[in-house]
Enzyme design. Structure first.
Site, PDB file in Angstrom:
ATOM      1  N   ASP A   1     -64.140  32.983  34.051  1.00 31.28           N
ATOM      2  CA  ASP A   1     -62.779  32.756  34.534  1.00 31.28           C
ATOM      3  C   ASP A   1     -62.408  31.342  34.108  1.00 31.28           C
ATOM      4  O   ASP A   1     -62.918  30.367  34.643  1.00 31.28           O
ATOM      5  CB  ASP A   1     -62.737  32.889  36.072  1.00 31.28           C
TER       6      ASP A   1
ATOM      7  N   LYS B   1     -54.533  24.595  30.702  1.00 31.62           N
ATOM      8  CA  LYS B   1     -54.162  26.005  30.560  1.00 31.62           C
ATOM      9  C   LYS B   1     -52.645  26.163  30.478  1.00 31.62           C
ATOM     10  O   LYS B   1     -52.143  27.105  29.857  1.00 31.62           O
ATOM     11  CB  LYS B   1     -54.711  26.780  31.755  1.00 31.62           C
TER      12      LYS B   1
ATOM     13  N   GLU C   1     -56.473  38.595  34.705  1.00 35.79           N
ATOM     14  CA  GLU C   1     -57.086  38.119  35.949  1.00 35.79           C
ATOM     15  C   GLU C   1     -56.898  39.077  37.133  1.00 35.79           C
ATOM     16  O   GLU C   1     -57.867  39.408  37.812  1.00 35.79           O
ATOM     17  CB  GLU C   1     -56.571  36.714  36.269  1.00 35.79           C
TER      18      GLU C   1
ATOM     19  N   ASP D   1     -51.740  37.383  42.614  1.00 36.12           N
ATOM     20  CA  ASP D   1     -52.635  36.328  42.134  1.00 36.12           C
ATOM     21  C   ASP D   1     -51.843  35.042  41.883  1.00 36.12           C
ATOM     22  O   ASP D   1     -51.136  34.923  40.886  1.00 36.12           O
ATOM     23  CB  ASP D   1     -53.320  36.826  40.847  1.00 36.12           C
TER      24      ASP D   1
END
Lengths: 606, 234
Positions: A8, A69, A167, A189
């Site tokens: 992850d 990210k 994810e 999420d």
């Protein structure tokens, strides 16, 4: 088959997990911590990652990069609004953001690769073998460029990315494996930088994604900024202080804001204290949970529209959802939980560790790919409509959003004028009518032998694979010949650039290792010099003249080695001094022992 | 629903790898390599279904899941490049087929393409019985836009009222079209069940197909109008 780990790669933290028999498990680091902060710092002794880099955030803010990210697969124009929140410098080259750290200019995939390498090393230490393959997760709403950037990061880190998994779907795998549930589930999420919602149907081991939506630029980071804005305003008014030109202060505010936000998930009130520069005391402020909730209310509200859209795309009313699963650190916020509960009309599940569940799901997918788990299968979708630009700047869609992947679409191209030898194709992703309002993915040129207009027939196949990544192939229908296409990504690295970065990363790593070894040897040399001087001062009279001469020669030799950069020469010199001073050290030890024993009875020392 | 191994047509009769006869099975008997599905296969055949318009979608889903377990790229990791390519292509066909047949409208559009060679996108056509209503609606729309520009609350309210009325008319038309379409689904399915090579049956089939095409064309127009109206009235 070679071992595949699940990773992850988060905005704030990253984790690596594996399948321990039938249980997905996170691999801890040497100190038992499972999270690796997604932070990279450049120091005079080389690059640091993870916890070591986190320590540099305040000390070395201009050369410590985080939340990278958010920059994956993006150009500088995409992030101008948030530039003021980052103490490090960003530039752009060929549509790819570059981060200036130290004297180096690195792309987001290169920075992410350093975090991946840390995880890779962690897994390698754990298994005692080299790890070459990984499943890496990305936000479900990541577009093609962002997915490709993630894959590039893996490559640069020396990992074959066997699958990119979304994810929320990864989380559903971990959840489904544990609970063995059937029915419709919604995975909400909300992480550090991204938001995803996925609606899935779980039935007899098949995890079918019905619809997904999200926002790749919305997360806990944005919540922190609301608090930072309040504190910056306070500092201006009460202390006439600006963070401009004070990256340390800026970083300090951000870190305190994040901590305060986390505390307010359990406490209703918290105090933030920040030391002021130049020893001017402290800035102190109380935040209540109600105040935080008011500050971030619109941001939480912003997650609800994608949820409604995903339900509409799945063709389901909210009442049809059997379970709601919360993933990502930001879902610890009571306000988020309340809003989700109100939207779906049921209490969301938060018993799974929201920080770990995605990595665990990645490990489950890795096990499926290794031929371990046979009865679970994930059928995911592409989050955004794929199309090409046609006459008048309109986007003509080829593959609709929420189409199950892998999927392909074919399009036939021909020429408009006699002798035309090429056709330009512009690939787009997005939901808007006009090409300019959508994301440009890439451009390429079809080469065509000169013929009368309308005669050539080139069939182009757009294939979205199981990673959600686009592959384009072209075929001349008349000859059946396959044409190779050079696709120029709009916001990505070319294959050659990735190749160069893989090479560079080895050079950096080598430089880093040599630099680290030199520094370690240097430290050792300094301490042995100090020890020798002390020994000579205290017990120089015990040494023979020959011993003294040998020690002095070795000391001189070491000092000259310390002026150089070769760590091997340093090691040699240290070794020589050690040998030369051995007998003196022994004599010193004995005399010290006698000294110590002088006043003691025999019974005390036995 | 059982999967008989010889259900789906394959692209070739010999294994691409060892050239042995594959007898229509998905995996070669000799070298166990996965075989490519025929690109010309129609989606009904893909799920072993007759070309009927009323489908048991629960059974369709079961079959889709079963075939996904056969061809999905997850089960070909670490296999040769060619096997992975075959798995990818087969899965793409399967996903496309399922998506098309799952939705009744996509299903009938697809059937029209198969049976009558219709275009991929059927162009919208205004229903003849609504001509007048549509003309009036255009006028109301213009009045509505003008009133919005001039901030004329009274005219705006009246135009809005009239447009909401028009929306009701359109929605009624849409329901009527969809009801008739459902009837035609039944008619078509009965025709498919009858033995072939019947002259009158062929004519009835063609008539049914044409009526379905016209209905879809009108429906597409009505849906467009409704979408515009909803945007304006939102």
């Amino acid at each position: 088959m070679a071992r595949i780990v699940g990773i992850d790669l988060g905005t704030t933290n990253s984790l690596v997990a594996y399948m321990n028999g039938k249980t997905p498990t996170v691999i801890p680091g040497p100190e038992g911590r499972t999270l690796v902060p997604s932070i990279v710092a450049y120091t005079p002794s080389g690059f640091l990652t993870g916890d070591a880099a986190k320590e540099q955030l305040v000390r070395n803010p201009e050369h410590t990069v985080y939340s990278v990210k958010r920059f994956m697969g993006k150009g500088l124009a995409d992030v101008t609004q948030e530039l003021r929140y980052f103490p490090f410098k960003l530039t752009e080259q060929n549509g790819v953001i570059r981060l200036q750290i130290g004297n180096k200019s690195l792309t987001p995939p290169e920075i992410s690769a350093m975090v991946l390498k840390e995880l890779k090393a962690r897994a390698e230490a754990f298994f005692g073998e080299e790890i070459r393959k990984a499943v890496i997760t990305v936000p479900a709403y990541f577009n093609d460029s962002q997915r490709q950037a993630t894959k590039d990061a893996g490559k640069i880190a020396g990992l074959e990315v066997v699958r990119i998994v979304n994810e929320p779907t990864a989380a559903s795998l971990a959840y489904g494996l544990q609970k063995r549930k059937q029915g419709i589930i919604a995975v909400y999420d909300l992480g550090g930088g991204t938001f995803d919602i996925s609606i899935l149907k779980l039935k007899s081991g098949i995890f079918e994604v019905l619809a997904t939506n999200g926002n790749t630029h919305l997360g806990g980071d944005d919540f922190d900024r609301r608090l930072v804005d309040v504190m910056m305003q306070d500092l201006k008014v009460k202390h006439s202080l600006s963070v401009e030109g004070r990256p340390e202060l800026q970083q300090e505010l951000r870190i305190r804001a994040e901590q305060a936000k986390c505390r307010l998930s359990t406490d209703t009130e918290t105090v933030v204290e920040v030391p002021l520069p130049d020893g001017k005391g402290h800035y102190r402020r109380t935040f209540t949970r109600a105040e935080l909730e008011k500050l971030v209310d619109d941001l939480v509200e912003k997650t609800l529209a994608p949820c409604r859209q995903a339900l509409a795309d799945a063709g389901l009313p909210a009442t049809d959802v059997d379970e709601v699963v919360l993933v990502g650190g930001s879902t610890r916020m009571p306000l988020v939980q309340q809003r989700v509960q109100a939207l779906f009309g049921k209490t969301p599940h938060c018993e799974l560790n929201p920080d770990e569940v995605v990595a665990l799901g990645a490990a489950v997918q890795a096990d499926i790919l290794s031929g371990g788990i046979q009865d679970m299968l994930l059928l995911d979708v592409t989050p955004l409509t794929l199309g090409i630009e046609t006459m008048g700047g309109v986007m003509s869609s080829l593959i609709r959003r929420n189409t199950t992947i892998p999927t392909s679409a074919k399009e036939l191209f021909t020429t408009f004028v006699d002798g035309q030898t090429s056709v330009d194709i512009h690939i787009l992703q997005g939901e808007r009518e006009l090409a300019k309002d959508n994301r440009s993915l890439a451009r390429f040129q079809l080469r065509i032998p000169p013929m009368p207009a309308g005669v050539p027939r080139i069939e182009v196949t757009f294939m979205i694979d199981a990673n959600g990544i686009l592959n384009v192939t072209a075929r001349d229908v008349r000859t059946g010949e396959v044409q190779s296409i050079e696709v120029k990504p709009s916001y990505g690295l070319t294959d050659q650039e990735v190749e160069r970065m893989i090479r560079d990363s080895f050079v950096y790593a080598k430089q880093d290792i040599q630099e680290r070894q030199r520094i370690e040897a240097m430290n050792e040399a300094e301490s042995i010099l100090r020890a020798t001087e002390k020994a000579l001062a205290r017990a120089g009279n015990l040494a023979t003249p020959e011993e003294l001469a040998a020690i002095q020669a070795a000391v001189a030799n070491l000092k000259s080695a310390m002026a150089g950069t070769d760590h091997r020469a340093l090691r040699d010199a240290i070794e020589k001094l050690n040998k030369a001073s051995y007998s003196l050290a022994e004599k010193l030890m004995n005399s010290t022992l006698q000294e110590a024993l002088k006043d003691k009875k025999l019974s005390d020392v036995t | 629903m059982e999967i008989t191994k010889k259900e789906l047509p394959l692209a070739r009769s010999m294994c691409w790898h060892c050239q042995s006869d594959i007898g229509g099975e998905y995996f070669c008997n000799q070298c166990v390599k996965v075989q490519p599905l025929s690109k010309d296969m129609d989606y009904f055949t893909c799920f072993g279904l007759p070309r009927k318009l009323n489908i048991d979608t629960a059974r369709l889903e079961t079959k889709f899941y079963e075939l996904s377990r056969v061809f999905h790229p997850d089960f070909f990791e670490g296999k040769s490049e060619m096997e992975r390519a075959v798995s990818l292509a087969n899965s793409a066909i399967l996903n496309q087929a399922y998506r098309t047949l799952k939705d009744p409208l996509q299903r009938v559009e697809y059937l029209l393409r198969l049976e009558a060679g219709a275009a991929k996108d059927i162009p919208g056509k205004a229903p003849a019985d609504l001509f007048e209503a549509i003309l009036e609606m255009q006028e109301h729309l213009e009045a509505f836009h003008a009133a919005t520009a001039e901030n004329d609350a009274k005219t705006l309210a009246r135009a809005g009222e009239l447009l909401r009325g028009a929306r009701k008319t359109l929605e009624a038309k849409r329901a009527a079209l969809e009801n008739r379409l459902a009837e035609l689904f039944q008619i078509w399915d009965k025709l498919v069940e009858k033995p072939p090579h019947d002259q009158t049956q062929t004519a009835t089939k063609e008539r049914t197909l044409k009526e379905m095409r016209d209905l879809l064309s009108e429906r597409s127009y009505v849906m467009n109008m409704l979408q515009n109206l909803n945007e304006v009235l939102a």
